[in-house]
Design an enzyme around this catalytic site. Structure first.
Site, PDB file in Angstrom:
ATOM      1  N   ARG A 131       0.850  -1.184   0.000  1.00  0.00           N
ATOM      2  CA  ARG A 131       0.000   0.000   0.000  1.00  0.00           C
ATOM      3  C   ARG A 131       0.892   1.242   0.000  1.00  0.00           C
ATOM      4  O   ARG A 131       2.020   1.217   0.491  1.00  0.00           O
ATOM      5  CB  ARG A 131      -0.905   0.019   1.235  1.00  0.00           C
ATOM      6  CG  ARG A 131      -1.780  -1.218   1.394  1.00  0.00           C
ATOM      7  CD  ARG A 131      -2.537  -1.179   2.721  1.00  0.00           C
ATOM      8  NE  ARG A 131      -3.419  -2.331   2.883  1.00  0.00           N
ATOM      9  CZ  ARG A 131      -3.073  -3.457   3.503  1.00  0.00           C
ATOM     10  NH1 ARG A 131      -1.851  -3.588   4.021  1.00  0.00           N
ATOM     11  NH2 ARG A 131      -3.934  -4.454   3.615  1.00  0.00           N
ATOM     12  N   LYS A 175      -1.665  -2.650   8.040  1.00  0.00           N
ATOM     13  CA  LYS A 175      -2.818  -2.292   8.860  1.00  0.00           C
ATOM     14  C   LYS A 175      -2.775  -3.042  10.183  1.00  0.00           C
ATOM     15  O   LYS A 175      -2.362  -4.195  10.239  1.00  0.00           O
ATOM     16  CB  LYS A 175      -4.118  -2.610   8.113  1.00  0.00           C
ATOM     17  CG  LYS A 175      -4.390  -1.676   6.934  1.00  0.00           C
ATOM     18  CD  LYS A 175      -5.752  -1.951   6.322  1.00  0.00           C
ATOM     19  CE  LYS A 175      -6.075  -0.958   5.211  1.00  0.00           C
ATOM     20  NZ  LYS A 175      -7.408  -1.216   4.612  1.00  0.00           N
ATOM     21  N   HIS A 199      -3.340   2.235  -5.704  1.00  0.00           N
ATOM     22  CA  HIS A 199      -4.028   0.959  -5.510  1.00  0.00           C
ATOM     23  C   HIS A 199      -4.197   0.200  -6.823  1.00  0.00           C
ATOM     24  O   HIS A 199      -4.355  -1.023  -6.812  1.00  0.00           O
ATOM     25  CB  HIS A 199      -5.384   1.188  -4.838  1.00  0.00           C
ATOM     26  CG  HIS A 199      -5.538   0.406  -3.570  1.00  0.00           C
ATOM     27  ND1 HIS A 199      -4.739   0.609  -2.460  1.00  0.00           N
ATOM     28  CD2 HIS A 199      -6.372  -0.608  -3.236  1.00  0.00           C
ATOM     29  CE1 HIS A 199      -5.093  -0.229  -1.507  1.00  0.00           C
ATOM     30  NE2 HIS A 199      -6.073  -0.989  -1.951  1.00  0.00           N
ATOM     31  N   ARG A 252      -1.372  -2.000  -6.982  1.00  0.00           N
ATOM     32  CA  ARG A 252      -1.594  -3.127  -6.067  1.00  0.00           C
ATOM     33  C   ARG A 252      -2.511  -4.162  -6.732  1.00  0.00           C
ATOM     34  O   ARG A 252      -2.267  -5.372  -6.652  1.00  0.00           O
ATOM     35  CB  ARG A 252      -2.191  -2.599  -4.764  1.00  0.00           C
ATOM     36  CG  ARG A 252      -2.394  -3.624  -3.652  1.00  0.00           C
ATOM     37  CD  ARG A 252      -2.675  -2.852  -2.360  1.00  0.00           C
ATOM     38  NE  ARG A 252      -3.311  -3.667  -1.345  1.00  0.00           N
ATOM     39  CZ  ARG A 252      -2.660  -4.429  -0.466  1.00  0.00           C
ATOM     40  NH1 ARG A 252      -1.333  -4.505  -0.519  1.00  0.00           N
ATOM     41  NH2 ARG A 252      -3.309  -5.120   0.452  1.00  0.00           N
ATOM     42  N   HIS A 294      -3.599  -9.302   3.571  1.00  0.00           N
ATOM     43  CA  HIS A 294      -5.036  -9.379   3.829  1.00  0.00           C
ATOM     44  C   HIS A 294      -5.313 -10.336   4.984  1.00  0.00           C
ATOM     45  O   HIS A 294      -4.743 -11.425   5.035  1.00  0.00           O
ATOM     46  CB  HIS A 294      -5.795  -9.880   2.593  1.00  0.00           C
ATOM     47  CG  HIS A 294      -5.913  -8.854   1.513  1.00  0.00           C
ATOM     48  ND1 HIS A 294      -6.159  -9.178   0.198  1.00  0.00           N
ATOM     49  CD2 HIS A 294      -5.811  -7.502   1.548  1.00  0.00           C
ATOM     50  CE1 HIS A 294      -6.219  -8.072  -0.523  1.00  0.00           C
ATOM     51  NE2 HIS A 294      -6.007  -7.045   0.271  1.00  0.00           N
ATOM     52  N   TYR A 348      -9.521 -10.314  -6.584  1.00  0.00           N
ATOM     53  CA  TYR A 348      -8.479 -10.203  -7.603  1.00  0.00           C
ATOM     54  C   TYR A 348      -8.439 -11.410  -8.536  1.00  0.00           C
ATOM     55  O   TYR A 348      -7.559 -11.504  -9.388  1.00  0.00           O
ATOM     56  CB  TYR A 348      -7.102 -10.052  -6.953  1.00  0.00           C
ATOM     57  CG  TYR A 348      -6.936  -8.783  -6.167  1.00  0.00           C
ATOM     58  CD1 TYR A 348      -6.813  -7.556  -6.805  1.00  0.00           C
ATOM     59  CD2 TYR A 348      -6.906  -8.808  -4.775  1.00  0.00           C
ATOM     60  CE1 TYR A 348      -6.667  -6.385  -6.090  1.00  0.00           C
ATOM     61  CE2 TYR A 348      -6.750  -7.640  -4.044  1.00  0.00           C
ATOM     62  CZ  TYR A 348      -6.632  -6.435  -4.706  1.00  0.00           C
ATOM     63  OH  TYR A 348      -6.485  -5.282  -3.986  1.00  0.00           O
TER      64      TYR A 348
END
Length: 298
Positions: free
Chosen positions: A145, A169, A238, A241, A264, A273
């Protein structure tokens, strides 16, 4: 905003490591909510479920997309959950509110020839291109990110293992490998980009003044690359990404591995994806189906 809302945003920044872009979205959601409270003469502490339903109708009356409405309601639900940890008398008025379903969409990505065109734009070894190329290489080679990119320190790069450690995150660290092209671009950047040789901090990606680059700065760099690239009309961090994940899956990478690389928590997040190009679908079909080819074509 009041002090509770400011404390909430600070918690998201410090404890949950939210990016400045995400924090700005949360802040805007709270500001819009406060405007509604003032307009309807309502109080934050006495706001109840009936008021929450009215607020939902108010958002839809502004012709917002379902994805935007969903995010705004999620922001307020999370805010009240935070407030409840500080005050046992607070009730979350959004907890029972039916979440508007999000529109389904396929993530946008670049085809391989488009990526080659972008890299060709920054191949000349000017000082600016050295920096721009390392940004492009890291985002595409690792799928990180932009919030993770701007916080990379020089010591986070492991040339022995050919990878980088990033803080994702929830302040979760993960190691992401990179390839030969990315390694070469980092080495050239560290050796020849003058601002990084004279700066007094450890951040890897800098602006032309030698300061740590911001997320907005990265977006500016990427937009500038696109303006100089024929045949490519739109870019955002993004999208790179998305491209990273799509190209890995198109070449046979398994979903669990891509999930780990992207950082994730849920596999379902990575599942979006799994769209592949028609060309790739046909290639797999022709190679796998017993009656896809006639004998004289085999």
């Amino acid at each position: 905003m009041n002090h509770i809302q400011e404390a909430f945003l600070n918690t998201l920044k410090v404890e949950r490591n939210f990016s400045e872009h995400t924090l700005k979205s949360y802040q805007d959601d709270l500001i819009q909510f406060n405007q509604f409270l003032e307009q309807e003469h309502l109080q934050l502490k006495t706001f109840e479920y009936r008021d929450a339903r009215n607020y939902l109708s108010y958002l839809y009356s502004n012709h917002l997309k379902r994805t935007s409405v969903s995010r705004k309601i999620s922001t307020l639900r999370t805010f009240y959950e935070y407030w409840m940890t500080l005050d046992e008398n607070i009730i979350n008025p959004f907890v029972q509110l039916v979440h508007p379903k999000k529109e389904k969409y396929l993530p946008q990505f670049f085809y391989e020839e488009e990526m080659e065109a972008l890299f060709k734009t920054v191949e000349e070894d000017t000082s600016k291109n050295l920096r721009d190329r390392v940004i492009l290489e890291l985002l595409y080679a690792t799928g990180i990110r932009v919030s993770e990119l701007v916080n990379i320190k020089k010591q986070d790069i492991d040339f022995y293992a050919n990878g980088v450690t990033v803080l994702g995150k929830g302040s979760k660290e993960r190691f992401v490998p990179f390839g030969a092209y990315c390694r070469q671009s980092i080495e050239n950047y560290l050796e020849h980009f003058k601002p990084i040789q004279s700066c007094n901090h450890d951040f890897l990606i800098l602006n032309m003044k030698g300061e740590a680059i911001t997320e907005r700065g990265v977006r500016y760099v990427l937009n500038d690359i696109v303006k100089r690239t024929a045949g490519v009309s739109e870019i955002h961090p993004h999208k790179l990404r998305h491209t990273f994940a799509t190209h890995l899956l198109n070449q046979g990478a398994d979903l669990r591995t891509v999930q780990s690389l992207l950082g994730h928590v849920n596999l379902s997040t990575t599942g979006k994806y799994t769209h592949v190009s028609n060309q790739q679908l046909r290639k797999v079909y022709l190679n796998a189906h017993p009656r896809a080819k006639k004998e004289n074509e085999i």
